[in-house]
Design a protein around this motif. Structure first.
Motif, PDB file in Angstrom:
ATOM      1  N   ILE A  52      -9.294   1.755  -0.547  1.00 42.10           N
ATOM      2  CA  ILE A  52      -8.572   0.909  -1.502  1.00 42.10           C
ATOM      3  C   ILE A  52      -8.958  -0.544  -1.263  1.00 42.10           C
ATOM      4  O   ILE A  52      -8.961  -1.005  -0.120  1.00 42.10           O
ATOM      5  CB  ILE A  52      -7.043   1.035  -1.286  1.00 42.10           C
ATOM      6  CG1 ILE A  52      -6.605   2.512  -1.255  1.00 42.10           C
ATOM      7  CG2 ILE A  52      -6.283   0.245  -2.349  1.00 42.10           C
ATOM      8  CD1 ILE A  52      -6.698   3.228  -2.568  1.00 42.10           C
ATOM      9  N   GLU A 103      -7.819  -6.767  -9.353  1.00 43.32           N
ATOM     10  CA  GLU A 103      -6.765  -5.747  -9.250  1.00 43.32           C
ATOM     11  C   GLU A 103      -7.048  -4.766  -8.120  1.00 43.32           C
ATOM     12  O   GLU A 103      -8.197  -4.592  -7.707  1.00 43.32           O
ATOM     13  CB  GLU A 103      -6.615  -5.000 -10.569  1.00 43.32           C
ATOM     14  CG  GLU A 103      -7.901  -4.340 -11.020  1.00 43.32           C
ATOM     15  CD  GLU A 103      -7.770  -3.791 -12.443  1.00 43.32           C
ATOM     16  OE1 GLU A 103      -8.405  -2.765 -12.728  1.00 43.32           O
ATOM     17  OE2 GLU A 103      -7.032  -4.399 -13.244  1.00 43.32           O
ATOM     18  N   THR A 104      -5.976  -4.170  -7.652  1.00 41.74           N
ATOM     19  CA  THR A 104      -6.102  -3.184  -6.589  1.00 41.74           C
ATOM     20  C   THR A 104      -6.678  -1.905  -7.175  1.00 41.74           C
ATOM     21  O   THR A 104      -6.215  -1.426  -8.205  1.00 41.74           O
ATOM     22  CB  THR A 104      -4.710  -2.903  -5.983  1.00 41.74           C
ATOM     23  OG1 THR A 104      -4.197  -4.134  -5.479  1.00 41.74           O
ATOM     24  CG2 THR A 104      -4.793  -1.871  -4.858  1.00 41.74           C
ATOM     25  N   SER A 105      -7.709  -1.383  -6.521  1.00 34.49           N
ATOM     26  CA  SER A 105      -8.277  -0.126  -7.031  1.00 34.49           C
ATOM     27  C   SER A 105      -8.889   0.680  -5.899  1.00 34.49           C
ATOM     28  O   SER A 105      -9.216   0.146  -4.834  1.00 34.49           O
ATOM     29  CB  SER A 105      -9.352  -0.445  -8.086  1.00 34.49           C
ATOM     30  OG  SER A 105     -10.405  -1.156  -7.470  1.00 34.49           O
ATOM     31  N   GLU A 135      -7.612  -4.163  -2.149  1.00 28.70           N
ATOM     32  CA  GLU A 135      -6.406  -4.797  -2.674  1.00 28.70           C
ATOM     33  C   GLU A 135      -6.755  -6.023  -3.509  1.00 28.70           C
ATOM     34  O   GLU A 135      -7.696  -6.758  -3.191  1.00 28.70           O
ATOM     35  CB  GLU A 135      -5.518  -5.269  -1.505  1.00 28.70           C
ATOM     36  CG  GLU A 135      -5.120  -4.192  -0.541  1.00 28.70           C
ATOM     37  CD  GLU A 135      -3.897  -3.415  -1.009  1.00 28.70           C
ATOM     38  OE1 GLU A 135      -3.243  -3.866  -1.969  1.00 28.70           O
ATOM     39  OE2 GLU A 135      -3.621  -2.343  -0.428  1.00 28.70           O
TER      40      GLU A 135
END
Lengths: 297, 69, 69, 69, 69, 69, 69
Positions: A123, A158-160, A125
């Motif tokens: 992930i 964006e978090t992805s 952030e």
């Protein structure tokens, strides 16, 4: 790596190595199989040193390890199942649960390399990075990280999840993750199984839920205290509670049963006064003339 | 609580709280007076400053209220 | 307050709260009874559930006590 | 409170709370027993469910809390 | 709890809480005294300020929380 | 409290809580067993539903009039 | 919970909680000891502070007691 020497002529160093492993197996009550994948040689050396007083770490070729296991007891032979990829053996007199905790604590986050399979979701952030605008922006975007410029800095919009568990991480992504100081791997001695007195323990058993143990102790202490009080077994720990319980019960009885004892008179008078005020209030709500002036405030 | 009400009635009327007075009030209310309780009431109140006790009761309230029902 | 105590006394003794009863109790306590007040009280209490009101006192107390000191 | 302690002692020991029993317990504790108090205690407890009464938090209602507004 | 009440009774009567005194009180109540329990009680009370315990423990009662079975 | 822990251990292991069993457990723990305490424990637990007693919160009954602070 | 009780017993008796000690206590209680569980307990105690847990138990109580019934 995969050296397959099934010949009768085993070189002496290999025979010595196998003997060495067999000796270790015999001298320690506990034999563990640990994965050492991804540990740089230097780090492995320092781990070995820090374990020195607790355990012996034996790094060897899997073929030799297997051979040594096979030539030991039938029980030990069962550890064959855990020999795969980069493996070492660990020998100790420690409690297996303690060994597991020790090894888990030695693990540290480590960067992932291009071409490696990630064991968990990676992930990224949302948030600022330390990079000024430049070619890095394109590199991040090319690696699938949603980067942009904001306030003169490169930011992650964006978090992805940039990679799912089990996926191969590309060279580009690996490089960017490292630059972002995202270390998806946990590197350290990975205890796969230990054998003690014929029993195999795997991490699912070896991992202790310490919060649960703590909670158990809390519960057990409460149960013990409850029992001691409810069974009226006086000890220095519960005598105050027993006395307080008796005192409270006495007071309750005195007030509820309206026993005229000096110690409860104050409470009884207060209770009566309060009841009077309340009834007076209800009465004056119907007719102000029903109560005298001193009650109208 | 009848005995207590009788005592407070007398206190409020500024009368002495004696066994006789308590008995008279209760009897007038049609209560069958237990002599021992009347005696005990008067004895228990002997060293109690009623006005004080009622003021203290107000202070004691938070303590009482803290006890779970 | 004597009137209220008289009423509570009668209530506790499970007697009817009538003007006569209140007067009798107060007179026994040596109180010079005000007829109008006794009437008014009895009339007002006619519509009051005394047991309820007394219980309310008990409930009101903790609530009041919960207020910051 | 010694009379109440004696009563609860007897209750806990599953004995009847009589004047004689209370007197015996108190005397054994070296207390000079007042006959009226012992009688009053027994009278007060006569119709009381003791287990209930000792476990129920008695609300010593404060005077102020319920004062009419 | 009868042992505890015996202790409170003796405390109130300002007597020493000895095994003999506890036994005497309980025996007077018709209780078949268990010598070991009386001993345990006296031992537990050795270093306790009873007045203190009665007053404070009511406020900070330890270890309650009904533990799930 | 060691004695209580020994009792709980025996209870959990579905063994009878006898003086001998308690003594054996405590001795194994290296405790110098006091015979009277072991006896007192067994006596205290005799008529107790242990499962119940260990699950029931042992708080002092909420007292009405905790002395004002 | 037997293992926990055994550990508490040893802790209270100020003995070291080792696999041997736990095993000895449990065996004395007639429990068929699972070696792995004893080992796991001892390992867990490296990071679990029993005194802390006991303090938590005592603190949890008033909070629980304060919860409305």
């Amino acid at each position: 790596m995969a050296e397959v020497h099934h010949s009768e002529h085993i070189p002496k160093w290999k025979k010595d190595e196998i003997e060495d492993i067999k000796n270790l197996i015999e001298s320690y009550p506990l034999v563990g199989v640990v994965g050492i994948g991804g540990i740089p040689a230097k780090q492995l050396q320092s781990m070995r040193r820090s374990l020195k007083d607790v355990a012996v770490l034996k790094v060897s070729r899997n073929t030799l390890i297997k051979r040594a296991l096979d030539e030991s007891s039938d029980d030990i032979k069962k550890m064959d199942d855990f020999i795969e990829v980069q493996t070492a053996l660990i020998f100790t007199e420690q409690n297996p649960f303690k060994l597991f905790k020790l090894l888990e604590k030695s693990k540290s986050p480590s960067p992932i390399k291009g071409g490696m399979i990630t064991p968990n979701d990676i992930i990224v952030e949302a948030g600022p990075t330390s990079f000024p605008p430049g070619p890095i922006l394109g590199d991040l975007q090319a690696a699938g990280i949603p980067a942009a410029i904001d306030g003169g800095k490169v930011v992650v919009r964006e978090t992805s999840a940039v990679a799912k568990a089990g996926e191969v991480v590309s060279q580009k992504l690996a490089a960017m993750l490292t630059r972002l100081e995202i270390y998806p791997l946990e590197v350290g001695l990975d205890l796969r199984a230990v054998m003690e007195e014929g029993s195999i323990f795997t991490p699912d058993v070896l991992a202790i839920d310490e919060e649960q143990v703590f909670a158990d102790f809390v519960q057990a202490s409460q149960q013990a205290f409850n029992l001691s009080v409810n069974a009226v077994y006086p000890t220095s720990e519960n005598i105050s509670t027993l006395l307080a319980k008796a005192a409270a019960e006495s007071k309750n009885l005195g007030i509820n049963a309206v026993v005229f004892e000096p110690d409860v008179m104050g409470s009884l008078l207060g209770k009566a006064q309060c009841e009077m005020m309340s009834v007076a209030s209800a009465a004056s709500g119907k007719d102000e003339g029903a109560v005298d002036d001193e009650l109208k405030e | 609580m009848e005995y207590i009400y009788a005592a407070l009635l007398l206190h409020n009327a500024e009368k002495d709280i004696t066994e006789e007075a308590v008995t008279a009030v209760l009897t007038a209310a049609g209560v069958d007076v237990n002599e021992a309780r009347a005696k005990a009431l008067v004895a228990a109140l002997e060293d109690v400053d009623i006005a004080d006790a009622m003021a203290t009761a107000a202070v004691a309230a938070p303590a009482a209220a803290a006890a779970p029902a």
